[in-house]
Design a protein around this motif. Structure first.
Motif, PDB file in Angstrom:
ATOM      1  N   ARG A 136      48.394  26.496  39.778  1.00 58.48           N
ATOM      2  CA  ARG A 136      47.258  27.012  40.527  1.00 58.48           C
ATOM      3  C   ARG A 136      46.868  28.393  40.019  1.00 58.48           C
ATOM      4  O   ARG A 136      47.724  29.242  39.764  1.00 58.48           O
ATOM      5  CB  ARG A 136      47.594  27.106  42.010  1.00 58.48           C
ATOM      6  N   PRO A 165      43.816  31.301  40.998  1.00 59.07           N
ATOM      7  CA  PRO A 165      42.676  31.599  41.871  1.00 59.07           C
ATOM      8  C   PRO A 165      41.390  31.614  41.055  1.00 59.07           C
ATOM      9  O   PRO A 165      41.366  32.142  39.944  1.00 59.07           O
ATOM     10  CB  PRO A 165      42.988  32.992  42.418  1.00 59.07           C
ATOM     11  N   TRP A 166      40.354  31.017  41.606  1.00 60.00           N
ATOM     12  CA  TRP A 166      39.097  30.964  40.864  1.00 60.00           C
ATOM     13  C   TRP A 166      37.988  31.572  41.710  1.00 60.00           C
ATOM     14  O   TRP A 166      37.463  32.636  41.397  1.00 60.00           O
ATOM     15  CB  TRP A 166      38.785  29.520  40.473  1.00 60.00           C
ATOM     16  N   PRO A 192      38.217  32.460  45.277  1.00 60.60           N
ATOM     17  CA  PRO A 192      39.009  32.453  46.509  1.00 60.60           C
ATOM     18  C   PRO A 192      38.141  32.535  47.764  1.00 60.60           C
ATOM     19  O   PRO A 192      38.492  31.968  48.797  1.00 60.60           O
ATOM     20  CB  PRO A 192      39.902  33.690  46.367  1.00 60.60           C
ATOM     21  N   ASP A 234      40.048  26.824  44.114  1.00 60.38           N
ATOM     22  CA  ASP A 234      40.987  27.343  43.122  1.00 60.38           C
ATOM     23  C   ASP A 234      41.118  26.345  41.990  1.00 60.38           C
ATOM     24  O   ASP A 234      40.834  25.167  42.152  1.00 60.38           O
ATOM     25  CB  ASP A 234      42.362  27.569  43.753  1.00 60.38           C
ATOM     26  N   SER A 240      43.355  24.492  40.922  1.00 61.85           N
ATOM     27  CA  SER A 240      44.687  23.980  41.236  1.00 61.85           C
ATOM     28  C   SER A 240      44.820  22.557  40.740  1.00 61.85           C
ATOM     29  O   SER A 240      43.955  21.706  40.969  1.00 61.85           O
ATOM     30  CB  SER A 240      44.945  24.055  42.736  1.00 61.85           C
TER      31      SER A 240
END
Lengths: 146, 801
Positions: B59, B61-62, B64, B69, B71
């Motif tokens: 994962r 964070p993209w 948030p 994310d 993930s």
């Protein structure tokens, strides 16, 4: 009609205006100026040349293709944004640093200036392109050698 | 497991370099590209036997703020798909090097293939629904590009568009379902949603969520009535059909159902919807397949039918069904992938895919014929090939439905048996009719078996068909049970068997085979009977109708509001602003507290403002263009002067520059305009224009005063003043705002600026191309301002009409 006075004075203005636009560009972060204004000033120098001579000559004074200017400018602007991401900071987070250079004294090096240069290039490119296209009424390509 | 993330991204990263590589390496580029899927295949093989219901994850964070994310999670279920994507991908990449001719743009082809591969890996490993949706749509786009690869052909463009329209429609369903799931379950993360299953099931939004999600699954997996895009997609090069439209992409819908089943499944709605659609699709697909004469179209409908067979297996939620589904995904990919490649070889050698013009191929190309026969018989479910193994499991699963047998499940089983009987018929066409009998080789004199490289894919796949049929136990634990466990989210220990066990499933298989054999013996009468069926409603006609309707609608909309008059457009804009803001302000019920505690106006300011007003009126009043332009620049100059008065040097400078440049540009542009027309406006139109202009002006003034009088929030200016130096490192606040605090805005603006220049260029070029030289001699020497001709022209055009 041969606007001799205009043409003579405009030749000198070209250097003054361009120099002044660079000055505005560099000092923009702290005093009135900046990439947008500087770009417009360079553009108006070009317009003046176009008025006195012709648009093709005016745009040949900037010996870079207009598309290249715009692309390079956008790339610089986006690049500074992405560069801050590479350091784990948010997109377009700027850094600045004061350093001492000989002769110039204390100088501020800011990544925001790079961004501003990008803005400057885009504005110059757009102005050049528009003036050339509108004035000649055709898709003229100008660049080195033309 | 960052290597998992890397494995999904690898095809994306390498894809853009393929065209350049193609220019260097030429036709051999396929072998270089094949390194990607082969190494990814080996990478995923490493997970075999280690993964079951417990995923390995990654994962990053993209976004948030939105709960999105990067993930990823790989479990046994995803692993099965990942192996298919990379395994069949490797074979297809090698195969297409031989299949595609020397003049094809292989760089583009492999670019699309790699993008598809990455996206498809993303779909099967994403643990976030929004991420899954994004990858899902990328596969649709890649499929569009690949179907339209031969874009000069009408049918390719048509097929590509149709596939895109239908699958993207389903994609919107998934996106909507994802948003609803977020509302109900509070997350986009699949693993987090699973924990909230009770809340999701109890929610009133459960039914729409299920239906929207299934819309996505059904469109992608070509379930009736959305199956119509798959035959159209056969316009793609055959390797693409083998890869996207039989082995991988069309199974994405099945994957979605299998992935979401632990969250949304277990209810009658879920089970009966999927099973009914699946049963109808099995029957319809097989029925339509028999009517085809084009081998690829036959395979397309057969894929539709087989997908309908697999889909319900992942909706039942029983162990045997999960196992049957997992087994048939692999088995279908092997025999159908092989069949597509073999049909491609036949097409390549005989230059036809029309089965009426093919026969006795065994004599000419024995290897191809034998491989085709084995793969087709496996599809029919003949012992001891792998199709038999999974079909037994499927029938067994259908006989043990999760909510007990009832009329419906019996109907599903009957439809499945009838579908299988028809499957047997078309499999015999593939296995027997084209391989034996009178030699008919299409357009070729002496077709022969292709080079070994082209046969590599079919040989390996048919080898698997036989291996998994004779000894399915090899895949039982690490693949079938692992995939079933991943789908069920609990360990499954089911058993496959290839020994015929007397019982109901075997009886169903035998009935299907027997019926099919009988039907094949009487193929011509069966065909004639089938051709008699002409339903009143065609899914294709509905699609065409909707498309035509949309076309008419947009045509109508354009006709109504695109008058071609600038003044109309300005009127629209002002009207919307006026009505939108005005109504919103009126509806908000805010207390209109107009305290006019404004700064006193100096004498100079009053004069400047008076000049601005006078200039504005003059612009509208002058009937002479040059005069109007001069008046306009007076307005601009006065505004800059006002900025100076208000001590805003940056604004003043910018305004000044913009004014001088735009005045010159307008002067330049005026030369192109026809003389001002005579006054034609009716008094009513004039009054309306004046009212609109006055209204818009009044609104803006009112808004400015209102905002000044009612500050709901503390002004942000103070923040900028305080932080410009410490945070932005510059003392020119305007500039720091432009490049730093609001840097993203500026970036958007310069992008718009570039696009505007592009539009100017395009407009002028277009005008030149459409009107030619008649309007204005473009071969004039570059028009200078001192050019007497242009000056004369200006003077002429500037005259009062």
């Amino acid at each position: 009609m041969n606007p001799l006075i205009l043409r003579t004075s405009v030749r000198i203005h070209l250097y003054l205006l361009t120099l002044f636009s660079f000055y505005l560009l560099i000092r923009g972060h702290n005093e009135p100026g900046g990439g947008f204004i500087a770009g417009l000033l360079t553009a108006s120098a070009m317009v003046l040349q176009a008025l006195a001579f012709d648009a093709r000559y005016a745009s040949s004074l900037v010996p870079v293709r207009e598309q290249t200017l715009i692309g390079l400018g956008l790339l610089l602007a986006v690049g500074t944004g992405v560069a801050s991401m590479l350091f784990g900071r948010p997109f377009l987070d700027h850094v600045f640093h004061h350093t001492f250079l000989p002769f110039l004294g204390e100088v501020e090096l800011a990544s925001a200036v790079v961004f501003d240069i990008g803005v400057y290039l885009v504005v110059v490119g757009v102005a050049k392109w528009t003036i050339l296209t509108v004035a000649t009424g055709r898709a003229g390509q100008s660049g080195p050698g033309s | 497991m960052s290597s998992l993330f890397a494995s999904v991204m690898l095809p994306f990263i390498l894809a853009p370099w393929v065209p350049a590589l193609y220019r260097k390496a030429g036709r051999r580029v396929g072998f270089l590209v094949a390194v990607v899927p082969v190494s990814l295949f080996v990478y995923y093989l490493g997970f075999l036997g280690e993964l079951g219901s417990e995923p390995v994850g990654f994962r990053l964070p993209w976004i948030p703020l939105l709960g999105v994310d990067l993930s990823f999670a790989l479990d046994g279920f995803g692993l099965l798909f990942a192996l298919l994507i990379t395994g069949i991908g490797s074979l297809v990449v090698i195969y297409s090097t031989y299949y595609l001719g020397p003049r094809e743009d292989l760089g583009k082809f492999y670019l699309y293939i790699l993008i598809f591969m990455g996206a498809m890996l993303g779909v099967v490993t994403a643990d976030n629904i929004v991420l899954l949706y994004i990858f899902w749509e990328i596969t649709s786009v890649a499929s569009f590009l690949l179907i339209g690869f031969w874009h000069t052909r009408e049918e390719s463009r048509w097929g590509a568009l149709k596939a895109m329209m239908i699958t993207v429609l389903g994609g919107f369903g998934i996106l909507t379902a994802a948003v609803l799931l977020y509302v109900v379950g509070g997350s986009f993360e699949l693993s987090a949603l699973m924990e909230n299953r009770e809340a999701v099931l109890a929610s009133p939004l459960y039914v729409p969520i299920v239906l929207l999600l299934l819309l996505g699954a059904f469109t992608k997996s070509a379930q009736a009535p959305f199956h119509i895009w798959l035959p159209g997609a056969m316009a793609a090069p055959t390797p693409v059909s083998a890869y996207l439209h039989s082995a991988t992409m069309v199974k994405a819908g099945i994957f979605l159902v299998g992935r979401m089943a632990p969250l949304l499944g277990g209810t009658p709605l879920w089970y009966y919807t999927v099973s009914a659609v699946g049963a109808v699709t099995v029957f319809l697909g097989a029925f339509l397949a028999i009517r085809q004469t084009d081998l690829k179209a036959l395979l397309a409908y057969s894929t539709v039918s087989q997908l309908g067979l697999i889909m319900p297996m992942f909706a039942a939620g029983t162990e045997v069904a999960a196992l049957a589904g997992a087994a048939h995904i692999l088995n279908h990919a092997t025999f159908k992938g092989a069949l597509f490649m073999l049909v491609g070889i036949i097409d390549h050698e005989t230059h036809t895919r029309d089965l009426r013009r093919l026969g006795g191929l065994y004599k000419a190309m024995p290897v191809t014929a034998v491989l085709t026969g084995i793969a087709a018989l496996s599809m029919a479910g003949v012992w001891p090939l792998n199709g038999f193994v999974s079909k037994e499991l499927i029938f067994e699963a259908m006989l043990h439905p999760p909510f007990g047998p009832d009329v419906w499940t019996q109907a599903f089983a009957v439809l499945a048996v009838l579908g299988s009987a028809m499957t047997t018929i078309y499999c015999l066409i593939l296995a027997h009719r084209i391989n034996f009998g009178k030699p008919r080789y299409g357009d070729a004199e002496h077709p022969h078996d292709p080079p070994a490289g082209m046969l590599l894919g079919p040989v390996l796949l048919v080898g698997l068909v036989v291996l998994l049929g004779v000894y399915p136990y090899i895949a039982e634990g690490p693949i079938f049970n692992a995939a079933a466990s991943g789908h069920m989210r609990e360990e499954v220990h089911g058993h496959v068997h290839n020994v015929p066990v007397p019982g109901m499933p075997l009886a169903m298989s035998l009935i299907a085979l027997g019926l099919g054999l009988w039907g094949y013996r009487h193929l011509e009468s069966v065909r004639r009977a089938f051709d008699q069926v002409r339903p009143r409603v065609h899914a294709n006609a509905v699609y065409d109708g909707i498309l035509a309707g949309l076309d008419r609608l947009s045509r109508w909309m354009v006709r109504v509001h695109m008058t071609g008059l600038l003044r109309d457009y300005i009127a629209y804009i002002l009207l919307v602003v006026f009505l939108g803001i005005g109504l919103a302000a009126a509806a908000s019920g805010a207390a209109f507290d107009l305290r006019l505690d404004l700064a006193p106006m100096t004498f100079v300011e009053a004069v400047v403002i008076a000049l601005i007003i006078a200039g504005a009126i003059a612009v509208a009043a002058f009937r002479h263009r040059l005069a109007a332009i001069v008046a306009l620049s007076i307005v601009g100059l006065m505004v800059s002067f006002l900025y100076v008065q208000l001590r805003a040097p940056d604004l003043a400078l910018t305004q000044l520059m913009v004014e001088s440049i735009s005045t010159v540009l307008i002067l330049l542009a005026v030369r192109y305009l026809p003389p001002l027309p005579k006054e034609q406006d009716t008094a009513r139109r004039k009054a309306a224009d004046i009212a609109l202009a006055a209204g818009a002006g009044a609104l803006v003034a009112f808004l400015a005063l209102m905002t000044n009088a009612n500050r709901l929030f503390p002004s942000i200016s103070q923040y900028f003043v305080e932080n410009s130096k410490p945070l932005g490192g510059g003392s020119n606040i305007v500039n720091v705002i432009l490049v730093d605090f609001r840097g993203v805005d500026t970036m958007g603006e310069i992008t718009v600026l570039g696009i505007a220049a592009l539009s100017v260029y395009a407009l002028v070029t277009l005008r030149q191309r459409t009107r030619g030289r008649a309007e204005r001699p473009v071969d004039d020497p570059p028009v200078a301002f001192d050019d007497p001709r242009s000056a004369a022209r200006d003077a002429r055009e500037g005259e009062m009409p």
